[in-house]
Motif scaffolding. Structure first.
Motif, PDB file in Angstrom:
ATOM      1  N   MET A  71     -35.161  13.381  11.782  1.00 52.99           N
ATOM      2  CA  MET A  71     -35.935  12.099  12.060  1.00 52.99           C
ATOM      3  C   MET A  71     -35.309  10.713  12.178  1.00 52.99           C
ATOM      4  O   MET A  71     -35.954   9.865  12.394  1.00 52.99           O
ATOM      5  CB  MET A  71     -37.057  12.207  10.689  1.00 52.99           C
ATOM      6  CG  MET A  71     -37.711  13.246  10.521  1.00 52.99           C
ATOM      7  SD  MET A  71     -38.723  12.953   8.888  1.00 52.99           S
ATOM      8  CE  MET A  71     -39.559  14.516   8.757  1.00 52.99           C
ATOM      9  N   LEU A  72     -34.014  10.958  12.174  1.00 49.28           N
ATOM     10  CA  LEU A  72     -33.323   9.653  12.130  1.00 49.28           C
ATOM     11  C   LEU A  72     -33.353   8.887  13.584  1.00 49.28           C
ATOM     12  O   LEU A  72     -33.475   7.561  13.623  1.00 49.28           O
ATOM     13  CB  LEU A  72     -31.807   9.624  11.921  1.00 49.28           C
ATOM     14  CG  LEU A  72     -30.896   8.444  11.771  1.00 49.28           C
ATOM     15  CD1 LEU A  72     -31.511   7.699  10.514  1.00 49.28           C
ATOM     16  CD2 LEU A  72     -29.370   8.613  11.305  1.00 49.28           C
ATOM     17  N   ASP A  73     -33.480   9.633  14.677  1.00 46.50           N
ATOM     18  CA  ASP A  73     -33.495   9.103  16.031  1.00 46.50           C
ATOM     19  C   ASP A  73     -34.703   8.226  16.198  1.00 46.50           C
ATOM     20  O   ASP A  73     -34.749   7.201  16.661  1.00 46.50           O
ATOM     21  CB  ASP A  73     -33.302  10.220  16.977  1.00 46.50           C
ATOM     22  CG  ASP A  73     -31.599  10.570  17.162  1.00 46.50           C
ATOM     23  OD1 ASP A  73     -31.106  10.099  16.594  1.00 46.50           O
ATOM     24  OD2 ASP A  73     -31.704  11.640  17.888  1.00 46.50           O
ATOM     25  N   VAL A 104     -27.850   1.336  21.807  1.00 43.44           N
ATOM     26  CA  VAL A 104     -27.760   0.532  20.736  1.00 43.44           C
ATOM     27  C   VAL A 104     -28.085   1.662  19.629  1.00 43.44           C
ATOM     28  O   VAL A 104     -27.458   1.646  18.466  1.00 43.44           O
ATOM     29  CB  VAL A 104     -28.562  -0.564  20.564  1.00 43.44           C
ATOM     30  CG1 VAL A 104     -28.180  -1.335  19.393  1.00 43.44           C
ATOM     31  CG2 VAL A 104     -27.870  -1.494  21.704  1.00 43.44           C
ATOM     32  N   THR A 105     -29.241   2.505  19.607  1.00 44.69           N
ATOM     33  CA  THR A 105     -29.640   3.371  18.764  1.00 44.69           C
ATOM     34  C   THR A 105     -28.384   4.232  18.190  1.00 44.69           C
ATOM     35  O   THR A 105     -28.205   4.820  17.073  1.00 44.69           O
ATOM     36  CB  THR A 105     -30.790   4.146  19.078  1.00 44.69           C
ATOM     37  OG1 THR A 105     -31.880   3.401  19.346  1.00 44.69           O
ATOM     38  CG2 THR A 105     -31.113   5.187  18.054  1.00 44.69           C
ATOM     39  N   GLU A 106     -27.746   4.818  19.329  1.00 46.35           N
ATOM     40  CA  GLU A 106     -26.626   5.772  19.266  1.00 46.35           C
ATOM     41  C   GLU A 106     -25.415   5.074  18.455  1.00 46.35           C
ATOM     42  O   GLU A 106     -24.709   5.668  17.482  1.00 46.35           O
ATOM     43  CB  GLU A 106     -26.193   6.097  20.422  1.00 46.35           C
ATOM     44  CG  GLU A 106     -27.222   7.247  20.899  1.00 46.35           C
ATOM     45  CD  GLU A 106     -27.397   8.715  20.270  1.00 46.35           C
ATOM     46  OE1 GLU A 106     -26.408   9.006  19.805  1.00 46.35           O
ATOM     47  OE2 GLU A 106     -28.494   8.953  20.198  1.00 46.35           O
ATOM     48  N   TYR A 111     -22.438   4.372  13.341  1.00 48.09           N
ATOM     49  CA  TYR A 111     -22.101   3.546  12.148  1.00 48.09           C
ATOM     50  C   TYR A 111     -22.759   4.288  10.914  1.00 48.09           C
ATOM     51  O   TYR A 111     -21.763   4.087   9.973  1.00 48.09           O
ATOM     52  CB  TYR A 111     -22.420   2.178  12.195  1.00 48.09           C
ATOM     53  CG  TYR A 111     -22.391   1.395  11.201  1.00 48.09           C
ATOM     54  CD1 TYR A 111     -21.111   0.645  11.222  1.00 48.09           C
ATOM     55  CD2 TYR A 111     -23.182   1.020  10.224  1.00 48.09           C
ATOM     56  CE1 TYR A 111     -20.741  -0.297   9.909  1.00 48.09           C
ATOM     57  CE2 TYR A 111     -22.978   0.159   9.266  1.00 48.09           C
ATOM     58  CZ  TYR A 111     -21.794  -0.527   9.149  1.00 48.09           C
ATOM     59  OH  TYR A 111     -21.701  -1.271   7.984  1.00 48.09           O
ATOM     60  N   LEU A 112     -24.010   4.448  10.743  1.00 43.57           N
ATOM     61  CA  LEU A 112     -24.491   5.098   9.622  1.00 43.57           C
ATOM     62  C   LEU A 112     -23.667   6.338   9.276  1.00 43.57           C
ATOM     63  O   LEU A 112     -23.491   6.481   7.945  1.00 43.57           O
ATOM     64  CB  LEU A 112     -25.758   5.331   9.871  1.00 43.57           C
ATOM     65  CG  LEU A 112     -26.757   4.069   9.843  1.00 43.57           C
ATOM     66  CD1 LEU A 112     -28.216   4.277  10.414  1.00 43.57           C
ATOM     67  CD2 LEU A 112     -26.732   3.109   8.738  1.00 43.57           C
ATOM     68  N   HIS A 113     -23.485   7.198  10.045  1.00 41.73           N
ATOM     69  CA  HIS A 113     -22.678   8.362   9.777  1.00 41.73           C
ATOM     70  C   HIS A 113     -21.249   8.196   9.147  1.00 41.73           C
ATOM     71  O   HIS A 113     -20.866   8.768   8.218  1.00 41.73           O
ATOM     72  CB  HIS A 113     -22.447   9.243  10.952  1.00 41.73           C
ATOM     73  CG  HIS A 113     -24.088  10.044  11.343  1.00 41.73           C
ATOM     74  ND1 HIS A 113     -24.306  10.512  12.418  1.00 41.73           N
ATOM     75  CD2 HIS A 113     -25.279  10.107  10.624  1.00 41.73           C
ATOM     76  CE1 HIS A 113     -25.714  11.144  12.637  1.00 41.73           C
ATOM     77  NE2 HIS A 113     -25.963  10.849  11.423  1.00 41.73           N
TER      78      HIS A 113
END
Length: 773
Positions: A71-73, A104-106, A111-113
């Motif tokens: 659901m993150l995307d 930018v989403t990628e 970054y979060l990973h």
């Protein structure tokens, strides 16, 4: 000139206001909104994703669970789309912008990973980002400025809010700049432009704590507020800075340094802008300031404000505040951007005022909501602000964004999310009562609340970031306060414990060596090492504080002995230590040498008093501590041999390990040995103390270059006098700072493998790199 521009802007705001009112008066207004909400619901229902199965804890666990469930995307794409819509004024329906949002989403997801198990906000992450963009010097400048700002914010202002707002403004200016950078822009040019954006963002962002918040607070008297506002107004109207003189009031010591910082910021903006930009800035800044002043000076006890008086200043200030950010640099031609930002401003303001209604009521502030609540029964002409809020939403969907389905989805997601958050914060009963008060019509009200109740998947990443930033800043303030309390409180206790009592000695006479030992232990010592030992023993391993007192004494005796040797004429030949003459200056070199030797043995003796612990552990402890003492001696010889030689960074790192890192390591490792810590913990301790020690030494080298002897408590410039190689002499000041922050980051990362979260050690690292002595 600015007054004419204000009148022009006022006319534009009035036209927008009339269009919103006209919508409200249309018979099909709520029917059209229901149709929008129905179309919105159909799209939400078609999604197979459901956040309801995930606990919305608003932290990293939430993000990790979103990732696991795929659901993150969706979550990030919605959030990034909204930022482009609201903050950047972009048409998110265009194919070009959709590709940009996806990219930018990628980047955000990567970054979060990368930091999946860490805090979202930290100095370590901020420095890593600055390092990636070659903005280390910008980072150093900003850290210094933020500390200065914090020191100027008076009691009575919310420091956390001020810091958050300032950081948000800097981020906003950066986002605008990044969006204008071309892919082929060189790294050098990119770094220069981003550096300028950070500085501009800071200079503009100061207006929130130092103008807006200060004038809203009760720190200044009414007369002082009037004086201060007049100074700001004159500058924005004329472009000329009025000297700070003739202040009439009790708070000159608060206002003068604030005005000085604002003056420096204004001069930077003036000197680093093209004329078109500067005129744009003056215009928008004056619009914002004047509209804010009009609202600020309203009185909730005045029953006669018209709807125009309530709403038009809001349209003006909310749009101009957003346009200020865009006025700082020349952007590529895109007339729609500024138009979008103009129309979107009031949506944000009405949404924020609705969310803050309790605080506004408590402070007697005039907003459309508070005014309507007070006078709705007496003033049937008053516009319902919640209806106006939905009129703005309808206008954005149909008139500004031309019925684009994706844009409608994002806008209504945001509105639904805001109401869900409000219901959660107020509780269902209070929320229901408030919605009844702001009823538009029964049919629409019931339908809207069903949408709010049933609609899923409307969480936004920027809201999580905001909540986490506030939480992190508040937590840091608490941790800093506790750190300072621990340093001061523990230092006082330890100082008493360290005194060598002559009655403890079995010698026939009490020799002056004990006086010399006590002299060397006194003065303005930080006691970092024994405090580190105490914190690690009690918080890290749960050892009783009273049982490890001998360990604290042993650590400090070892450290003080090393300082006595270090200061000797045959070594560094220092004349000041801990703010007083060194031991050999007070007595002589022979007494100093023998006292230092005596104290190393006294440290071993103290360790034998740890009788409550297993004998094998104490033997391991003594073996380790004596080995550390030997290593410190090796480090001192290395230091002496290095004088007059040019060392490499690797050689300096090795020297630091022996001179400083080992002392830090011993402070944490000795309680670990007593507690029987596992190998992975001891490895983490070694990694942390290695990097902490080097960072500490680099900061010492920097302070030796730029510090003040009276502040340092020891002689500044001694490295230069002794012709010693330091990180500063080898790398230069700027590169030495980069090296220090790299080691800071590595030390912070090592803390993840400690047995427990120990905030003191994280704050210790902040202290090490930001201290002044």
């Amino acid at each position: 000139m600015v007054e004419q521009q204000y009148q022009t802007a006022e006319k534009k705001a009035h036209t927008y206001f009339q269009a919103l009112v006209k919508q409200l008066e249309e018979p099909r207004f709520t029917a059209n909104l229901k149709e929008d909400l129905q179309a919105y619901q159909r799209l939400k229902k078609s999604s197979f994703l459901n956040y309801d199965n995930i606990a919305l804890t608003q932290d990293q666990k939430f993000l990790q669970q979103l990732t696991k469930k795929g659901m993150l995307d969706d979550y990030l794409h919605r959030s990034i789309s909204y930022i482009y819509l609201r903050d950047l004024g972009r048409d998110i329906a265009s194919p070009t912008m959709q590709r940009r949002i996806k990219s930018v989403t990628e980047d955000v997801k990567a970054y979060l990973h990368q930091y999946s198990n860490q805090e979202l906000f930290s100095l370590e992450k901020l420095y890593r980002l600055a390092e990636k963009e070659s903005l280390e010097a910008t980072f150093f400048w900003l850290m210094k400025k933020l500390r200065h700002v914090s020191s100027l914010i008076p009691e009575g202002l919310d420091k956390v809010h001020a810091q958050r707002k300032l950081i948000k403004i800097i981020a906003g200016v950066l986002m605008h700049e990044i969006e204008e950078l071309q892919e082929e822009t060189s790294q050098e040019v990119r770094a220069k432009r981003l550096d300028k954006a950070v500085r501009i963002g800071y200079c503009y962002g100061l207006t929130y704590p130092f103008i807006d918040d200060l004038l809203d607070a009760t720190v200044l008297s009414a007369q002082e507020k009037s004086q201060f506002a007049a100074l700001i107004r004159h500058t924005l109207r004329t472009g000329e800075i009025t000297p700070f003189s003739g202040w009439d009031g009790d708070n000159k010591e608060i206002v003068e340094p604030i005005y000085r910082e604002l003056t420096d910021a204004f001069i930077y903006l003036e000197e680093n802008q093209q004329k078109d930009n500067l005129d744009n800035f003056y215009q928008n800044a004056y619009l914002f300031f004047h509209a804010q002043e009009i609202d600020r000076n309203k009185n909730l006890d005045n029953p006669d404000y018209t709807n125009e008086e309530l709403y038009i200043p809001i349209i003006m200030k909310s749009s101009s505040s957003r346009m200020i950010v865009r006025s700082f640099q020349l952007f590529s031609a895109n007339d729609q951007v500024e138009e979008h930002m103009f129309y979107y401003g009031i949506y944000n303001q009405l949404a924020d005022d609705l969310a803050d209604i309790d605080q506004d009521l408590a402070s007697n502030s005039v907003t459309p909501y508070t005014y309507f609540l007070k006078y709705r029964h007496k003033r049937p002409d008053l516009i319902n602000p919640f209806a106006m809020y939905w009129s703005v939403i309808s206008y954005l969907i149909h008139d500004v964004y031309k019925d684009d389905e994706n844009t409608r989805q994002i806008i209504l997601d945001r509105a639904t999310n805001g109401l869900k958050r409000m219901r959660k914060r107020l509780g269902k009963h209070q929320y229901k009562g408030l919605m009844q008060t702001f009823s538009i019509n029964t049919s629409f009200d019931l339908f809207l609340q069903k949408v709010v109740e049933r609609t899923k998947n409307v969480a936004f990443f920027d809201k999580l970031l905001r909540d986490k930033m506030v939480e992190t800043l508040q937590q840091q303030e608490k941790e800093k306060a506790k750190f300072r309390q621990t340093l001061e409180g523990a230092k006082d206790v330890i100082n008493q414990l360290l005194i060598v009592k002559k009655t403890d000695q079995k010698a026939i006479i009490n020799h002056s060596i004990m006086d010399a030992a006590n002299y060397s232990l006194q003065g303005d010592a930080k006691r970092l090492r024994p405090i580190m030992t105490w914190v690690m023993a009690t918080e890290g391993f749960g050892l009783p504080g009273k049982d490890i007192i001998p360990l604290l004494k042993a650590i400090e005796y070892m450290h003080t002995a090393s300082l006595i040797f270090d200061d000797l004429p045959s070594q560094d030949n220092a004349s000041i230590r801990r703010g007083r003459p060194t031991l050999h200056e007070k007595y002589n070199s022979a007494v100093a040498e023998l006292t230092a030797l005596w104290m190393t043995q006294k440290a071993v003796q103290e360790q034998t008093k740890l009788r409550k612990y297993e004998a094998d552990k104490i033997l391991d402890l003594i073996s380790y501590s004596t080995r550390m003492t030997q290593d410190m001696c090796v480090g001192q010889i290395m230091d002496l041999e290095a004088k007059g030689k040019e060392l490499s960074v690797d050689e300096l790192n090795k020297l630091c390990l022996y001179k400083t890192g080992i002392g830090f390591e011993a402070s944490l490792m000795m309680p670990a040995i007593v507690a029987g810590a596992q190998a992975e913990v001891t490895e983490a301790i070694k990694k942390f103390t290695y990097h902490a020690g080097i960072a500490f030494q680099i900061k010492d080298d920097l302070l030796d270059l730029e510090g003040d002897s009276t502040v340092l408590g020891k002689q500044a410039g001694i490295d230069s006098q002794n012709n010693s190689s330091t990180f500063v002499t080898v790398l230069g000041e700027e590169q030495a700072k980069k090296e220090m922050w790299k080691h800071y980051c590595d030390a912070i990362e090592a803390l993840e493998n400690f047995p427990h979260n120990i905030p003191f050690l994280k704050q210790l690292m902040h202290y090490i790199v930001q201290r002044e002595k």
